[in-house]
Design an enzyme around this catalytic site. Structure first.
Site, PDB file in Angstrom:
ATOM      1  N   LYS A 109       0.824  -1.217   0.000  1.00 50.09           N
ATOM      2  CA  LYS A 109       0.000   0.000   0.000  1.00 50.09           C
ATOM      3  C   LYS A 109       0.860   1.270   0.000  1.00 50.09           C
ATOM      4  O   LYS A 109       2.069   1.224   0.280  1.00 50.09           O
ATOM      5  CB  LYS A 109      -0.919  -0.027   1.225  1.00 50.09           C
ATOM      6  N   TYR A 137     -12.486  -1.913  -3.875  1.00 46.35           N
ATOM      7  CA  TYR A 137     -12.992  -2.098  -2.497  1.00 46.35           C
ATOM      8  C   TYR A 137     -14.519  -2.015  -2.420  1.00 46.35           C
ATOM      9  O   TYR A 137     -15.055  -1.720  -1.354  1.00 46.35           O
ATOM     10  CB  TYR A 137     -12.377  -1.035  -1.581  1.00 46.35           C
ATOM     11  N   PHE A 194     -15.500   3.813   6.749  1.00 46.48           N
ATOM     12  CA  PHE A 194     -14.116   4.154   6.383  1.00 46.48           C
ATOM     13  C   PHE A 194     -13.887   4.132   4.867  1.00 46.48           C
ATOM     14  O   PHE A 194     -12.775   4.371   4.407  1.00 46.48           O
ATOM     15  CB  PHE A 194     -13.127   3.209   7.083  1.00 46.48           C
ATOM     16  N   ARG A 200      -2.324 -14.280   4.500  1.00 47.61           N
ATOM     17  CA  ARG A 200      -2.998 -13.564   5.594  1.00 47.61           C
ATOM     18  C   ARG A 200      -2.217 -13.720   6.902  1.00 47.61           C
ATOM     19  O   ARG A 200      -2.147 -12.802   7.706  1.00 47.61           O
ATOM     20  CB  ARG A 200      -4.448 -14.034   5.735  1.00 47.61           C
ATOM     21  N   THR A 216      -5.562  -7.109  10.671  1.00 52.65           N
ATOM     22  CA  THR A 216      -5.826  -5.840   9.954  1.00 52.65           C
ATOM     23  C   THR A 216      -5.290  -4.645  10.732  1.00 52.65           C
ATOM     24  O   THR A 216      -4.668  -3.746  10.172  1.00 52.65           O
ATOM     25  CB  THR A 216      -7.351  -5.671   9.733  1.00 52.65           C
ATOM     26  N   ARG A 224       2.311  -6.414   9.149  1.00 54.10           N
ATOM     27  CA  ARG A 224       1.571  -5.274   9.713  1.00 54.10           C
ATOM     28  C   ARG A 224       2.103  -4.878  11.081  1.00 54.10           C
ATOM     29  O   ARG A 224       2.093  -3.692  11.431  1.00 54.10           O
ATOM     30  CB  ARG A 224       0.081  -5.590   9.746  1.00 54.10           C
ATOM     31  N   ASN A 228      -2.032   0.150   6.816  1.00 54.43           N
ATOM     32  CA  ASN A 228      -1.526  -1.108   7.371  1.00 54.43           C
ATOM     33  C   ASN A 228      -0.617  -1.864   6.392  1.00 54.43           C
ATOM     34  O   ASN A 228      -0.434  -3.063   6.486  1.00 54.43           O
ATOM     35  CB  ASN A 228      -2.682  -1.977   7.877  1.00 54.43           C
ATOM     36  N   HIS A 251      -2.259  -5.518   1.629  1.00 55.09           N
ATOM     37  CA  HIS A 251      -3.596  -6.112   1.468  1.00 55.09           C
ATOM     38  C   HIS A 251      -3.423  -7.546   0.991  1.00 55.09           C
ATOM     39  O   HIS A 251      -2.445  -7.860   0.306  1.00 55.09           O
ATOM     40  CB  HIS A 251      -4.399  -5.328   0.425  1.00 55.09           C
ATOM     41  N   GLU A 274     -10.203 -10.194  -7.520  1.00 54.55           N
ATOM     42  CA  GLU A 274      -9.106  -9.224  -7.397  1.00 54.55           C
ATOM     43  C   GLU A 274      -7.985  -9.457  -8.417  1.00 54.55           C
ATOM     44  O   GLU A 274      -7.424  -8.490  -8.952  1.00 54.55           O
ATOM     45  CB  GLU A 274      -8.549  -9.269  -5.971  1.00 54.55           C
TER      46      GLU A 274
HETATM   47  P1  CMP Z   1      -7.519  -4.422   3.661  1.00 55.51           P
HETATM   48  O1  CMP Z   1      -7.049  -5.790   4.001  1.00 55.51           O
HETATM   49  O2  CMP Z   1      -6.929  -3.772   2.473  1.00 55.51           O
HETATM   50  O3  CMP Z   1      -9.119  -4.416   3.517  1.00 55.51           O
HETATM   51  C1  CMP Z   1      -9.900  -3.268   3.752  1.00 55.51           C
HETATM   52  C2  CMP Z   1      -9.129  -2.146   4.350  1.00 55.51           C
HETATM   53  O4  CMP Z   1      -9.883  -1.128   4.981  1.00 55.51           O
HETATM   54  C3  CMP Z   1      -8.239  -2.664   5.464  1.00 55.51           C
HETATM   55  O5  CMP Z   1      -7.202  -3.470   4.927  1.00 55.51           O
HETATM   56  C4  CMP Z   1      -7.791  -1.367   6.122  1.00 55.51           C
HETATM   57  O6  CMP Z   1      -6.684  -0.799   5.456  1.00 55.51           O
HETATM   58  C5  CMP Z   1      -8.989  -0.449   5.877  1.00 55.51           C
HETATM   59  N1  CMP Z   1      -9.704  -0.061   7.096  1.00 55.51           N
HETATM   60  C6  CMP Z   1      -9.783   1.191   7.560  1.00 55.51           C
HETATM   61  N2  CMP Z   1     -10.519   1.230   8.677  1.00 55.51           N
HETATM   62  C7  CMP Z   1     -10.925  -0.031   8.917  1.00 55.51           C
HETATM   63  C8  CMP Z   1     -11.722  -0.622   9.941  1.00 55.51           C
HETATM   64  N3  CMP Z   1     -12.250   0.089  10.947  1.00 55.51           N
HETATM   65  N4  CMP Z   1     -11.921  -1.951   9.881  1.00 55.51           N
HETATM   66  C9  CMP Z   1     -11.398  -2.681   8.858  1.00 55.51           C
HETATM   67  N5  CMP Z   1     -10.627  -2.170   7.866  1.00 55.51           N
HETATM   68  C10 CMP Z   1     -10.400  -0.851   7.901  1.00 55.51           C
END
Ligand code: CMP
Length: 137
Positions: free
Chosen positions: A9, A49, A57, A85, A91, A102, A112, A115, A126
């Site tokens: 990212k 997304y 968010f 993962r 996350t 992360r 973070n 992805h 994807e």
């Molecule tokens: P990702 O695995 O890319 O999938 C969705 C993304 O939303 C997640 O990682 C985070 O970067 C982002 N995000 C921001 N706020 C939140 C939240 N409260 N809960 C989950 N994902 C979030």
């Protein structure tokens, strides 16, 4: 063999730690079958997304993902989806296990660093969102 989709990212690309993340990818036994550096438009981030479009968010996430370049990748290994993962960690970096990407590099739940697809169905959406079959070697 299974394939998963991964993104390095903007927060990580901006801090010049692509190589540190790729080292963890290869150490964990993944083959990089496709990789490119791209700048997403806000629209492209929103399409990627879309499953989160009702989440509070969503707008912040899409503007973060389009503020500077990302590295998109297709990774191959046995159980690639769950293995990636695990290598990424939770996350929210605050909840991630020691040694995960992360935990080591993430700045916040949004920034973070990486992805990964969360299921075979997500990977099936994807991977072709970013790569043609001819780009996967
Ligand atoms: P990702 O695995 O890319 O999938 C969705 C993304 O939303 C997640 O990682 C985070 O970067 C982002 N995000 C921001 N706020 C939140 C939240 N409260 N809960 C989950 N994902 C979030």
């Amino acid at each position: 063999m299974e394939r998963t989709f991964a993104i390095i990212k903007p927060d990580a690309v901006e801090r010049n730690i692509i190589g540190k993340i790729l080292e963890k990818v290869e150490t964990a036994g993944f083959r990089i079958v496709g990789m490119k550096k791209i700048l997403l438009s806000t629209c492209e981030a929103e399409g990627f997304y879309y499953v989160h479009k009702e989440r509070p968010f969503f707008n912040d996430l899409c503007s973060f993902m389009s503020r500077s370049p990302v590295v998109v990748m297709v990774l191959e290994r046995d159980n690639a989806i769950s293995a990636w993962r695990e290598v990424m960690g939770a996350t929210n970096p605050a909840n991630a296990e020691a040694g995960t990407i992360r935990k080591d590099f993430g700045l916040s739940i949004e920034e973070n660093s990486v992805h990964g697809s969360d299921s075979p169905e997500s990977a099936a959406f994807e991977i072709p969102y970013f790569f043609s079959q001819l780009e996967l070697l």
